[in-house]
Design a protein around this motif. Sequence first.
Motif, short mmCIF file in Angstrom:
data_model
loop_
_atom_site.label_atom_id
_atom_site.label_comp_id
_atom_site.label_asym_id
_atom_site.label_seq_id
_atom_site.Cartn_x
_atom_site.Cartn_y
_atom_site.Cartn_z
N ARG A 203 -5.03 3.85 -2.00
CA ARG A 203 -4.41 4.49 -1.58
C ARG A 203 -3.23 4.47 -1.51
NH1 ARG A 203 -8.08 6.88 2.28
NH2 ARG A 203 -6.82 9.57 1.48
N GLU B 133 1.24 8.45 -1.10
CA GLU B 133 1.45 9.73 -2.27
C GLU B 133 -0.13 10.06 -3.41
OE1 GLU B 133 2.98 7.04 -2.14
OE2 GLU B 133 5.12 8.40 -1.29
N LYS B 134 -0.75 9.19 -3.18
CA LYS B 134 -2.58 9.33 -3.84
C LYS B 134 -3.39 9.27 -2.95
CE LYS B 134 -3.07 6.25 -5.93
NZ LYS B 134 -3.37 4.87 -7.52
N TYR C 92 -6.23 9.47 -3.74
CA TYR C 92 -8.30 8.85 -4.35
C TYR C 92 -7.51 7.14 -4.61
CZ TYR C 92 -8.07 14.10 -5.40
OH TYR C 92 -8.35 14.79 -5.51
N ASP D 132 -9.69 14.10 -10.18
CA ASP D 132 -8.19 13.72 -10.90
C ASP D 132 -8.60 12.82 -12.25
OD1 ASP D 132 -5.66 13.74 -9.32
OD2 ASP D 132 -6.13 12.01 -9.71
N ASN E 34 -6.14 11.54 -13.27
CA ASN E 34 -5.29 9.97 -12.38
C ASN E 34 -6.10 8.78 -12.47
OD1 ASN E 34 -2.62 10.94 -13.93
ND2 ASN E 34 -1.66 11.82 -11.77
N LEU E 35 -6.85 9.83 -11.47
CA LEU E 35 -8.40 8.21 -11.11
C LEU E 35 -9.13 7.68 -12.06
CD1 LEU E 35 -9.18 6.87 -8.35
CD2 LEU E 35 -10.80 9.48 -7.84
N GLU F 10 -7.00 5.62 -14.16
CA GLU F 10 -6.52 4.52 -14.13
C GLU F 10 -7.65 3.40 -13.78
OE1 GLU F 10 -4.67 5.26 -10.07
OE2 GLU F 10 -2.89 5.14 -10.84
#
Length: 373
Positions: free
Chosen positions: A130, A133-134, A136, A159, A161-162, A165
Motif C-alpha cells: 500500500r 496513492e493506493k 489496496y 479494484d 489494478n489490485l 497485481e
Amino acid sequence: MANSPENLHDNRLDFRAPPPSPIATGRRSSVTNDDVLAEFLEHSLRVPDLILPDRVFPRQRSVDAPPKIDFQTLDSTETDSVARILESFSGTGCFQLVNHGIPCNLIRSVTTAAAGVFRISPEKKATVSRSQEKIYGFEEIHEEDESEMSSEEFVWGRDENLKLEMEGIWPLAYSNFSEKMEILLSDIEKVANKILLILKENSLKNSKFGNEMIPEQEVIGTICHLYKHYKTASSDRWAGSLRYDVIRMLIRGFDCSHSLCLHVCNESSEFHIYSKKGWISFCPDKDALLVTIGDQMQAWSGGQYKHVIGRPIFKGDNHKDGISMAFLYSPPTISKSSNVIKREKTISLGHQAILAILLSLAYYFLVYIYKKF
C-alpha cells in the motif's frame, strides 16, 4: 613622487575594514570556554525518560458485552431491537449482530482462503504494498517494527489494478479467493444497508444533513481489511505488542472514510474498542458480527453517534494464528432514491412563470382564431 589628489581619493574609497575576530576577547582561554560549552550541551541535550499519562495513552477497561441484536427482528414492532441499536451507538459505538443470515460455512471458507494470502513470500508482498496513492494491498512492515507487531494486514477491494497485481504473484489461488470474497461482501452489504436504513428512519430528525449523507464525500465503495493475528508465546511480549497496536491505531485509525464497519472475528478471545473516550474490551459472542460506527455516521448524526475503532484479539493456548476481517461500508447516500422522487414532484418558481406565459399565449391565440373564423 608625490601622490596626486585623485590617487588619494581612490585609496580612501578602496579601504576595507578587517573582519571581526571570531574568538571572543576575555581573560579565559578558548580551551576553557570549550569545556564550559561542552558541559552545558551535555546536560541540556540529555533526553528525559517520558511516561505517557492516562489521558494520552488510555487504560484498558473491561466492560459488559454490548447487546446482542437479532437481525431477523429488526422489522418487527414488537421488539426493542431498534432502540437498543440506537442506545449502543450513542454509548459504546458498537453492538453484536446475531442471526444475520450469512452462512457460517461461507465465512469459514473465506477465512481459510484468506490465510493463504499471508503465506505469500515477503518479496512478492512488497510488489503489492500500500501507499498514499493506493489504498489496496499489503501493509508495509519496517524492520524496526517487525518485532513489536502482532498482526499482518491486507486490504482487499473491487479494484482491477489490485486483481491484476495479485494474479501476477498468486495466479491460481487469488481468483478462487476473490470469488468467495465477492459473495461474502454482497451479503455484508445487504446487512449494512439494512442497518443504515434503520438509522435513517429513526434518527433523521437529529441529522444536520437531512436525508443525505456527508456532502461531497469521495465514494470508494466497500473495502475489507484482512488481518492475520500472530500467537505470541510470552505474555510480556503479547502485552507489548498490544500497546504497540493501540498507539498505531490511535494515530492511523482507518485510512478510508466509512459509515459502518462490520467485523468478522470468529473464535476471537476479546474485542477491543478504541475511541477518544477510552479503551474498552469485552468477550464477543461466537459467530456474531461486531458492528461499529464510522466517521461518516458521526458527522451525519451531528455527533450523536461516536466513531470508534474495533479490533479483535486472539490469545490463549487453544488458538492458532487467527484471521479476522473488517468490512468498511461506505454508501454514497442513505436514501438517494427518495430525494430524487421529491425533487421530481417539485416545480420551481421559474418553471411556473414560464408555464403561465405559455398558457396565456395559447389562450390569446385561441381567442384570435375563434374571432377570425
